[in-house]
Design a protein around this motif. Structure first.
Motif, mmCIF file in Angstrom:
data_model
loop_
_atom_site.group_PDB
_atom_site.id
_atom_site.type_symbol
_atom_site.label_atom_id
_atom_site.label_comp_id
_atom_site.label_asym_id
_atom_site.label_seq_id
_atom_site.Cartn_x
_atom_site.Cartn_y
_atom_site.Cartn_z
ATOM 1 N N MET A 1 0.776 -1.187 0.095
ATOM 2 C CA MET A 1 0.165 -0.222 -0.280
ATOM 3 C C MET A 1 1.026 1.309 0.590
ATOM 4 S SD MET A 1 -3.727 0.837 1.432
ATOM 5 C CE MET A 1 -4.150 -0.646 1.535
ATOM 6 N N LYS A 2 0.292 2.348 -0.504
ATOM 7 C CA LYS A 2 1.250 3.441 -0.358
ATOM 8 C C LYS A 2 1.550 4.343 0.531
ATOM 9 C CE LYS A 2 -0.327 4.074 -5.526
ATOM 10 N NZ LYS A 2 -0.787 5.271 -6.719
ATOM 11 N N ALA A 3 1.958 4.899 0.993
ATOM 12 C CA ALA A 3 2.517 5.843 2.245
ATOM 13 C C ALA A 3 2.258 7.428 1.869
ATOM 14 C CB ALA A 3 4.023 5.641 3.002
ATOM 15 N N TYR A 4 1.250 8.000 2.788
ATOM 16 C CA TYR A 4 1.468 9.996 2.574
ATOM 17 C C TYR A 4 1.349 10.237 3.952
ATOM 18 C CZ TYR A 4 -1.100 8.314 -2.171
ATOM 19 O OH TYR A 4 -1.790 8.181 -2.908
ATOM 20 N N LYS A 5 2.056 11.314 3.832
ATOM 21 C CA LYS A 5 2.679 12.050 5.365
ATOM 22 C C LYS A 5 0.870 13.278 5.166
ATOM 23 C CE LYS A 5 5.390 15.534 5.219
ATOM 24 N NZ LYS A 5 6.883 16.688 4.943
ATOM 25 N N LEU A 6 0.302 13.015 6.166
ATOM 26 C CA LEU A 6 -0.495 14.311 6.452
ATOM 27 C C LEU A 6 -0.318 14.773 7.202
ATOM 28 C CD1 LEU A 6 -3.622 11.595 7.473
ATOM 29 C CD2 LEU A 6 -3.802 12.503 5.412
ATOM 30 N N GLU A 7 -0.539 15.969 6.610
ATOM 31 C CA GLU A 7 -0.646 17.308 7.245
ATOM 32 C C GLU A 7 -1.767 19.015 7.577
ATOM 33 O OE1 GLU A 7 3.681 19.182 6.377
ATOM 34 O OE2 GLU A 7 2.967 18.375 4.640
ATOM 35 N N ILE A 8 -1.926 19.388 8.108
ATOM 36 C CA ILE A 8 -2.541 20.723 8.083
ATOM 37 C C ILE A 8 -1.567 22.140 7.703
ATOM 38 C CG2 ILE A 8 -3.668 22.147 9.473
ATOM 39 C CD1 ILE A 8 -4.203 18.891 9.009
ATOM 40 N N ALA A 9 -2.115 22.213 6.556
ATOM 41 C CA ALA A 9 -1.885 23.212 5.869
ATOM 42 C C ALA A 9 -1.502 24.698 6.879
ATOM 43 C CB ALA A 9 -2.869 24.304 5.522
ATOM 44 N N ASN A 10 -0.922 25.813 6.912
ATOM 45 C CA ASN A 10 -0.009 27.103 8.469
ATOM 46 C C ASN A 10 0.310 26.309 9.784
ATOM 47 O OD1 ASN A 10 -0.444 28.242 5.953
ATOM 48 N ND2 ASN A 10 -2.996 28.358 5.977
ATOM 49 N N ASP A 11 0.078 24.985 9.811
ATOM 50 C CA ASP A 11 -0.045 24.683 10.900
ATOM 51 C C ASP A 11 1.620 24.934 11.589
ATOM 52 O OD1 ASP A 11 0.178 23.282 13.337
ATOM 53 O OD2 ASP A 11 0.354 21.432 12.717
ATOM 54 N N ASP A 12 1.822 25.316 12.776
ATOM 55 C CA ASP A 12 3.308 26.336 13.303
ATOM 56 C C ASP A 12 4.171 24.896 13.659
ATOM 57 O OD1 ASP A 12 2.517 28.626 11.937
ATOM 58 O OD2 ASP A 12 1.664 29.073 14.077
ATOM 59 N N GLU A 13 3.012 24.110 14.615
ATOM 60 C CA GLU A 13 4.389 22.946 15.222
ATOM 61 C C GLU A 13 4.668 21.708 14.560
ATOM 62 O OE1 GLU A 13 2.084 21.138 18.293
ATOM 63 O OE2 GLU A 13 1.464 23.159 18.734
ATOM 64 N N GLY A 14 4.457 21.774 12.995
ATOM 65 C CA GLY A 14 4.445 20.593 11.911
ATOM 66 C C GLY A 14 4.859 19.876 12.246
ATOM 67 N N ILE A 15 3.484 19.253 12.809
ATOM 68 C CA ILE A 15 3.111 17.476 12.858
ATOM 69 C C ILE A 15 2.496 16.890 12.322
ATOM 70 C CG2 ILE A 15 0.918 16.201 14.388
ATOM 71 C CD1 ILE A 15 1.601 18.432 16.793
ATOM 72 N N CYS A 16 2.923 15.857 11.634
ATOM 73 C CA CYS A 16 2.772 14.976 10.805
ATOM 74 C C CYS A 16 2.191 13.806 11.029
ATOM 75 C CB CYS A 16 3.139 15.408 9.213
ATOM 76 S SG CYS A 16 4.454 15.342 9.564
ATOM 77 N N GLU A 17 1.462 13.049 9.996
ATOM 78 C CA GLU A 17 1.281 11.694 10.687
ATOM 79 C C GLU A 17 1.016 10.512 8.943
ATOM 80 O OE1 GLU A 17 -0.607 9.601 13.165
ATOM 81 O OE2 GLU A 17 -0.677 11.502 14.728
ATOM 82 N N ILE A 18 1.949 9.306 9.663
ATOM 83 C CA ILE A 18 1.764 8.665 8.223
ATOM 84 C C ILE A 18 1.141 8.288 8.117
ATOM 85 C CG2 ILE A 18 3.130 6.744 6.629
ATOM 86 C CD1 ILE A 18 4.214 9.401 6.381
ATOM 87 N N VAL A 19 -0.119 7.770 7.164
ATOM 88 C CA VAL A 19 -0.900 7.165 6.648
ATOM 89 C C VAL A 19 -1.382 6.418 4.885
ATOM 90 C CG1 VAL A 19 -2.384 8.817 8.014
ATOM 91 C CG2 VAL A 19 -2.291 8.216 5.959
ATOM 92 N N PHE A 20 -1.647 4.606 5.046
ATOM 93 C CA PHE A 20 -1.768 4.186 3.647
ATOM 94 C C PHE A 20 -2.572 3.882 3.208
ATOM 95 C CE2 PHE A 20 1.287 3.156 7.362
ATOM 96 C CZ PHE A 20 2.407 2.793 6.733
ATOM 97 N N ALA A 21 -2.545 4.380 2.054
ATOM 98 C CA ALA A 21 -3.785 4.367 1.339
ATOM 99 C C ALA A 21 -3.738 3.879 -0.388
ATOM 100 C CB ALA A 21 -4.885 6.168 1.330
ATOM 101 N N LYS A 22 -4.141 3.974 -1.242
ATOM 102 C CA LYS A 22 -4.495 4.056 -2.256
ATOM 103 C C LYS A 22 -4.077 5.328 -3.400
ATOM 104 C CE LYS A 22 -6.599 -0.735 -2.830
ATOM 105 N NZ LYS A 22 -7.820 -1.664 -3.465
#
Length: 102
Positions: A1-22
Motif C-alpha cells: 500500500m502507498k504511504a502518505y504524509k498527512l499534515e495541516i496547512a499553516n500548522d506552526d508545529e509541523g505535526i504530521c502523521e503517516i497513513v496508508f491508502a491507495k
C-alpha cells in the motif's frame, strides 16, 4: 500500500502523521484516525511518502524505528541519535518511554 504524509496547512508545529491508502483522497479521509487537529477539510494535505510504502503491517514499535531512522522526532522526547545509535538502543529508549513493546 502507498504511504502518505498527512499534515495541516499553516500548522506552526509541523505535526504530521503517516497513513496508508491507495490514493491521496483516501489518505485524507484517514485524518480523523490521527492526532491531527483541523478546522477545515481543505486544510488537510496528503503527500506521497514512498520511503514508507508497504510498511503498514509493521508493529507500532517497528514502524517507530523506521520513522526514527528517517529523522522523525517525538515532540519533547529526546530519542537517541539515529546516525550513531544501533536499533537496540532505540528499542531500549522506545520501551522506556512508551512502556510495553507493541
Amino acid at each position: 500500500m502507498k504511504a502518505y504524509k498527512l499534515e495541516i496547512a499553516n500548522d506552526d508545529e509541523g505535526i504530521c502523521e503517516i497513513v496508508f491508502a491507495k490514493t491521496a483522497r483516501l489518505a485524507r479521509k484517514l485524518v480523523d484516525g490521527t492526532d491531527l487537529y483541523y478546522e477545515r477539510w481543505i486544510d488537510v494535505r496528503a503527500t506521497r511518502y514512498p520511503a514508507f510504502d508497504g510498511m503498514e503491517g509493521l508493529s507500532k514499535r517497528e514502524f517507530a524505528k523506521e520513522t526514527w531512522r528517517h529523522g522523525w522526532q517525538w515532540y519533547d522526547l529526546l530519542a537517541p541519535d539515529p546516525d550513531e545509535a544501533a536499533d537496540e538502543e532505540f528499542y531500549e529508549w522506545y520501551d522506556s518511554e512508551f512502556g510495553v513493546k507493541s
